[in-house]
Design a protein around this motif. Structure first.
Motif, short mmCIF file in Angstrom:
data_model
loop_
_atom_site.label_atom_id
_atom_site.label_comp_id
_atom_site.label_asym_id
_atom_site.label_seq_id
_atom_site.Cartn_x
_atom_site.Cartn_y
_atom_site.Cartn_z
N PHE A 361 0.83 -1.21 0.00
CA PHE A 361 0.00 0.00 0.00
C PHE A 361 0.87 1.27 0.00
O PHE A 361 0.51 2.27 -0.61
N LEU A 362 2.02 1.21 0.68
CA LEU A 362 2.91 2.38 0.70
C LEU A 362 3.50 2.67 -0.68
O LEU A 362 3.84 3.81 -0.99
N GLU A 363 3.64 1.63 -1.52
CA GLU A 363 4.19 1.82 -2.86
C GLU A 363 3.17 2.41 -3.82
O GLU A 363 3.53 2.89 -4.89
N LYS A 364 1.91 2.39 -3.45
CA LYS A 364 0.86 2.92 -4.33
C LYS A 364 0.78 4.44 -4.20
O LYS A 364 1.53 5.06 -3.45
N ALA A 365 -0.12 5.04 -4.96
CA ALA A 365 -0.28 6.50 -4.94
C ALA A 365 -0.54 6.98 -3.51
O ALA A 365 -1.23 6.30 -2.73
N THR A 366 0.01 8.15 -3.18
CA THR A 366 -0.13 8.70 -1.82
C THR A 366 -1.51 9.32 -1.66
O THR A 366 -1.75 10.48 -1.98
N THR A 367 -2.46 8.51 -1.19
CA THR A 367 -3.81 8.96 -0.90
C THR A 367 -4.16 8.56 0.53
O THR A 367 -3.52 7.66 1.11
N HIS A 368 -5.17 9.22 1.10
CA HIS A 368 -5.60 8.86 2.45
C HIS A 368 -5.96 7.38 2.51
O HIS A 368 -5.61 6.67 3.47
N GLU A 369 -6.67 6.90 1.48
CA GLU A 369 -7.13 5.52 1.49
C GLU A 369 -5.95 4.55 1.52
O GLU A 369 -5.93 3.62 2.35
N ASN A 370 -4.97 4.74 0.64
CA ASN A 370 -3.84 3.82 0.59
C ASN A 370 -2.98 3.88 1.85
O ASN A 370 -2.53 2.85 2.37
N VAL A 371 -2.76 5.09 2.35
CA VAL A 371 -1.93 5.22 3.56
C VAL A 371 -2.65 4.62 4.76
O VAL A 371 -2.04 3.95 5.60
N ASP A 372 -3.96 4.84 4.85
CA ASP A 372 -4.72 4.26 5.97
C ASP A 372 -4.69 2.73 5.92
O ASP A 372 -4.59 2.07 6.96
N GLU A 373 -4.78 2.16 4.72
CA GLU A 373 -4.69 0.70 4.59
C GLU A 373 -3.30 0.20 4.98
O GLU A 373 -3.16 -0.87 5.58
N ALA A 374 -2.26 0.97 4.62
CA ALA A 374 -0.90 0.60 5.01
C ALA A 374 -0.77 0.59 6.53
O ALA A 374 -0.21 -0.36 7.12
N ILE A 375 -1.28 1.64 7.17
CA ILE A 375 -1.21 1.73 8.64
C ILE A 375 -1.97 0.57 9.28
O ILE A 375 -1.50 -0.06 10.25
N LYS A 376 -3.13 0.24 8.72
CA LYS A 376 -3.94 -0.87 9.25
C LYS A 376 -3.16 -2.19 9.17
O LYS A 376 -3.09 -2.95 10.15
N SER A 377 -2.55 -2.46 8.01
CA SER A 377 -1.82 -3.72 7.84
C SER A 377 -0.58 -3.76 8.72
O SER A 377 -0.27 -4.80 9.32
N LEU A 378 0.13 -2.68 8.83
CA LEU A 378 1.35 -2.65 9.62
C LEU A 378 1.04 -2.78 11.11
O LEU A 378 1.78 -3.44 11.85
N ASN A 379 -0.05 -2.16 11.54
CA ASN A 379 -0.45 -2.32 12.94
C ASN A 379 -0.87 -3.77 13.23
O ASN A 379 -0.60 -4.31 14.31
N THR A 380 -1.53 -4.40 12.26
CA THR A 380 -1.90 -5.81 12.43
C THR A 380 -0.66 -6.68 12.51
O THR A 380 -0.61 -7.65 13.28
N SER A 381 0.36 -6.32 11.72
CA SER A 381 1.63 -7.04 11.81
C SER A 381 2.20 -6.97 13.22
O SER A 381 2.68 -7.98 13.77
N LEU A 382 2.11 -5.80 13.83
CA LEU A 382 2.66 -5.63 15.18
C LEU A 382 1.81 -6.32 16.24
O LEU A 382 2.31 -6.65 17.32
N VAL A 383 0.54 -6.58 15.94
CA VAL A 383 -0.28 -7.38 16.86
C VAL A 383 0.31 -8.78 16.98
O VAL A 383 0.34 -9.38 18.06
N HIS A 384 0.83 -9.30 15.86
CA HIS A 384 1.39 -10.66 15.85
C HIS A 384 2.84 -10.68 16.30
O HIS A 384 3.32 -11.72 16.77
N ASP A 385 3.57 -9.57 16.13
CA ASP A 385 4.96 -9.48 16.61
C ASP A 385 5.22 -8.03 17.00
O ASP A 385 5.54 -7.19 16.17
N SER A 386 5.08 -7.76 18.29
CA SER A 386 5.18 -6.37 18.77
C SER A 386 6.61 -5.84 18.77
O SER A 386 6.83 -4.67 19.08
#
Length: 731
Positions: A361-386
């Motif tokens: 998502f970070l590699e895609k166009a810089t829009t609120h939607e793409n950045v928010d999806e990136a943040i969501k996925s990265l935070n989920t990653s940290l749920v599994h490995d903090s």
């Protein structure tokens, strides 16, 4: 935390870094005098010191009036100080920036976009000058005791809205100051359009430096390998997806550790002599990674293979893959065998999967939607490995993108926090240091940026991109000498690395040493002849040296590799100035075919056809199209001066000077008088036969990069070759 309205002051000593390089003890003595003078006037007006930043001072005031009074008193005091000073000693001069706005106060620190604006205003001031924002000017305009000049609306880095800027100079605003801001206007109006050749070239150069970490890599005179994105064979189109892209990035990252091997990202269109291609196939929990390593010349395969395993074995498979490729590359380049360090990103495969999704998502166009999806996925990653440091680095980059979109300081604080968390978990993670350094650099905190880039360089001494980042940061901070020394050190340390050659060539271009820049662009091209940005910048340098025929030759080489509309338009421009209108129209038409609604290309075609026998009807058609599409552009955005300037040129072509001059006035009302404005004004004045305006606009253009030879070679300005205007071209 307290929210309140404050007027913020940033100051900087003119030429301090240069003086430090020549006479450190004198520089330190002058810094002491400087701080004593400034603090006395800041305190006298009720201001408070926030912090010292090197030779700079950051202060705050409760009112704009007190801040302006302090700034004027400081400049007047420094003028008197220099008058009484031994004339053999360097003058002590400063620039000051002032902005009024809402801020947050916490533990003596000041936060908010208003701080960034004030910091950005300071470098806009001339020596002995004060640059203030509209909010400050509105409060003090009727009580000013010093001369003021409107500088127009400026786009400030990382500030969403343009800021109207005014100059105050207690010593008086002279012709040199007017000339300085005229030249600065050129850089603010840089576009790749025909009429200002220099502006066309600078736009290309700007693109080149922006992409330094990703473009322009040499390949044939050194051990360069291009790595194409691995394809996902389960994808219907066979394209890369987030998972295969993650494998590609891991391979690039590990192979980049090989000494004397330089990795190229194939998707940037740069060809190296060795190419790696691969694919990924995932069926349930089963995983297959295939690869092929080959020489481009004659398509000779060096090695290939397949690695099978389960999804849970992904890190083992990647290590095996890189180990095999590294062994074959060592044999091919006759290097010592290299065993890459094992890739240990996280022990949780689910965390890794969400991390890869976030990066996608970070590699895609810089829009609120793409950045928010990136943040969501990265935070989920940290749920599994903090404790996953790369996920924190990804969040740092994501929140920086949020800041770029919104200019909200809250996102900036989050970006900084996550980068610091990443290096807390992994103190050797150079990627996090580079991201953090870029944040500090792009928000004007150069000392912190330099400190961080130095740390990153110590962690990865073979990464030339870090050296380029550090040298460029010194250049941005005004220390050109330190910047140049770093580039030269990098070239000496690693004489086969393209990044140092290209970075140094661009540095030389920016400071006007074009002949030397040509030498280093050519050295970049020795490594990789098919290097689009190096070719563009090389052509630019020849234009600056007024060698249009050589520029044409190089632009044509670039067009053969990257047939883009801007390159075709640049070639057309060169032929236009050489008065080869048939060829000029040919290349302008190629640009027009690629962008059929671009009215700039239509205007260029109209210009070429008006000089060709029996083709005036085509010129009429194209200029009518300019009027149509320019008005459509204005309907979308009324605040773009370019639309009005092209309308002015089209109306002037049809001898409708009433509308033409009205369009020039509309552009004038938008503020900012760059090369674009004066060139278009001269076009209208020449067709109208207005001698006074012809002289006025010609003088302005001659005070810029527009040399007399370039101006006189423009077919639209042949009238300037008459005796009537000889006086304009005498030194």
């Amino acid at each position: 935390m307290q929210h309140c309205e404050q007027t913020l002051m940033f100051t900087d000593i003119v030429g301090y870094s240069r003086l430090m390089g020549r006479n450190e003890s004198l520089a330190v003595e002058m810094l002491g005098d400087y701080r004593k003078i400034l603090l006395s006037h800041i305190e006298a007006q009720g201001g408070q010191l926030v912090e010292f930043v090197g030779d700079a001072i950051f202060a705050r005031f409760d009112t704009a009036a007190s801040a302006v009074a302090a700034a004027i008193a400081i400049q007047q005091h420094l003028l008197a100080f220099n008058e009484a000073r031994d004339k053999r000693l360097p003058r002590l001069q400063t620039r000051i920036g002032l902005n009024k706005g809402e801020v947050m106060l916490r533990d003596g620190a000041v936060f908010g976009d208003s701080v960034n604006i004030a910091a950005r205003l300071e470098p806009l001031a001339v020596a002995d000058g004060i640059c203030i924002s509209q909010s400050v000017y509105d409060e003090v305009r009727f009580s000013l005791s010093a001369p003021a000049k409107r500088l127009g609306a400026h786009t400030l880095k990382n500030i969403q809205q343009k800021v109207r800027v005014y100059l105050i100079k207690p010593a008086g605003i002279g012709w040199r100051d007017h000339l300085h801001y005229f030249l600065c206007g050129l850089n603010r109006k840089i576009v790749a359009y025909r009429y200002p050749i220099a502006a066309t070239i600078l736009a290309l150069i700007a693109a080149g430096i922006y992409f330094i970490p990703r473009w322009l890599v040499p390949g044939y005179a050194a051990n360069y390998v291009e790595i194409a994105d691995f394809k996902n064979l389960m994808n219907e189109k066979g394209d890369a997806d987030y998972f295969s892209a993650g494998i590609t990035e891991a391979v690039r990252s590990q192979l980049a550790d090989m000494r004397e091997v330089y990795i190229v990202d194939a998707k940037e269109g740069i060809h190296a002599p060795i190419r790696l291609e691969g694919s990924v196939q995932k069926l349930g929990d089963n995983l297959r990674i295939a690869y092929r390593l080959f020489r481009r010349k004659d398509n000779v395969q060096i090695a290939g293979g397949k690695l099978d395993g389960t999804y849970q074995d992904i890190f083992i498979l990647q290590d095996r893959l890189v180990g095999e490729i590294a062994r074959y590359l060592a044999d091919e380049f006759k290097l010592q065998n290299f065993r890459p360090a094992p890739l240990r990103l996280t022990n949780d495969i689910t965390a890794y999967d969400f991390y890869l999704k976030g990066l996608d998502f970070l590699e895609k166009a810089t829009t609120h939607e793409n950045v928010d999806e990136a943040i969501k996925s990265l935070n989920t990653s940290l749920v599994h490995d903090s404790k996953f440091p790369l996920a924190y680095t990804g969040l740092c980059k994501a929140y920086w993108k949020k800041y770029e979109i919104t200019n909200s300081s809250g996102w900036l604080s989050s970006a900084e926090k996550y980068c610091l968390t990443a290096v807390g978990f992994d103190p050797n993670l150079s990627e996090a240091y580079k991201a953090l350094g870029a944040i500090y650099r792009d928000t004007g905190r150069f000392e912190k940026a330099i400190e961080i880039f130095i740390k990153a360089g110590l962690l990865n001494q073979h990464d030339a991109s870090i050296k380029v980042l550090l040298a460029s940061t010194y250049s941005m901070s005004g220390d050109k000498g330190k910047s140049e020394r770093l580039f030269l050190d990098a070239l000496e340390q690693d004489p086969k690395n393209w990044k140092s050659y290209f970075g140094y060539a661009f540095f030389l271009t920016k400071i006007g040493r074009h002949s030397e820049a040509i030498e280093y662009y050519n050295k970049t091209l020795e490594f990789l002849p098919e290097n689009i940005n190096a070719l563009n910048n090389l052509a630019a340098s020849y234009v600056y040296l007024n060698d249009n025929e050589k520029a044409v030759e190089i632009f044509e080489r670039a067009a053969a590799l990257d047939p883009s509309s801007y390159i075709f338009a640049n070639i057309g421009t060169m032929y236009y100035f050489l008065k080869n209108f048939e060829k000029s129209a040919l290349f302008y038409n190629k640009a027009h075919v690629l962008e059929p609604t671009n009215y700039q290309w239509m205007a260029f075609l109209g210009d070429a056809y008006k000089f060709m026998p029996n083709k005036k009807y085509l010129a009429d058609n194209f200029f009518n199209s300019v009027i149509k599409y320019a008005y459509e552009d204005i309907d979308r955005n009324k605040n773009v001066a370019t639309s009005y300037l092209y309308l002015a040129r089209a109306y002037a072509y049809f001898n409708d000077f009433s509308n033409a001059n009205q369009m020039i006035q509309m552009a004038d009302n938008l503020g900012g008088h760059g090369l674009e404005f004066y060139y278009s004004g001269l076009r209208v004045a020449v067709l109208e036969g207005d001698d006074q305006k012809i002289s006025e606009y010609t003088k302005y253009l001659l005070e810029t990069e527009y040399s007399a030879s370039v101006l006189l070679s423009d077919p639209d300005f042949s009238v300037l070759q008459g005796k009537k205007y000889e006086g304009l071209f005498k030194n």
